[in-house]
Design a protein around this motif. Structure first.
Motif, PDB file in Angstrom:
ATOM      1  N   ASP A  88      -3.694   2.758   0.277  1.00 41.58           N
ATOM      2  CA  ASP A  88      -3.919   2.988   1.713  1.00 41.58           C
ATOM      3  C   ASP A  88      -2.735   3.719   2.340  1.00 41.58           C
ATOM      4  O   ASP A  88      -2.911   4.630   3.148  1.00 41.58           O
TER       5      ASP A  88
ATOM      6  N   ASP B 245      -2.636   7.389   4.171  1.00 42.65           N
ATOM      7  CA  ASP B 245      -2.121   7.595   5.524  1.00 42.65           C
ATOM      8  C   ASP B 245      -1.025   8.655   5.546  1.00 42.65           C
ATOM      9  O   ASP B 245      -0.969   9.491   6.464  1.00 42.65           O
TER      10      ASP B 245
ATOM     11  N   SER C 141      -2.582  12.074   5.249  1.00 44.10           N
ATOM     12  CA  SER C 141      -3.238  12.511   6.488  1.00 44.10           C
ATOM     13  C   SER C 141      -2.194  12.934   7.533  1.00 44.10           C
ATOM     14  O   SER C 141      -2.407  13.895   8.281  1.00 44.10           O
TER      15      SER C 141
END
Length: 123
Positions: free
Chosen positions: A110, A114, A117
């Protein structure tokens, strides 16, 4: 220097009187009247010669004291020196963390997503 009887150990006794004979010869001197008399005669001779011998000059003691004090200071400095700090522990790599804690795998995925992105937003 007339002795009651002559002893075959008389030369060893005279050497003993002047510090040249064996130490265990004192037992013989204690039990032999001739050697005891010879030892007394040698003590008289030594007493008569003592004033004729020049006094030995003593070496100064302070250099020895200074050297011993310096050695003690060096030994104390070495003994009281702080220990070197322990070596830092090796840094674990990301792959090792995943293997050590399988539950972290999803959380790290995760975080990776992140970060990617955010990188795309900055470009």
């Amino acid at each position: 220097m007339s002795h009651p009887t002559e002893c075959p150990e008389l030369p060893a006794t005279i050497a003993f009187a002047w510090g040249e004979g064996p130490e265990d010869h004192a037992l013989h001197v204690a039990s032999c009247p001739a050697c005891a008399a010879a030892l007394a005669d040698q003590a008289d001779v030594a007493g008569a010669l003592l004033p004729l011998v020049p006094a030995r000059r003593r070496r100064p003691v302070w250099p020895v004291v200074v050297a011993l004090a310096a050695a003690a200071l060096v030994a104390a400095a070495v003994a009281l020196r702080p220990a070197s700090p322990p070596a830092p522990a090796p840094v674990a790599e990301h792959v090792e963390l995943r293997a050590a804690a399988p539950g972290l795998d999803a959380a790290l995925d995760d975080l990776d997503r992140d970060v990617r992105s955010l990188e795309l937003e900055l470009l």
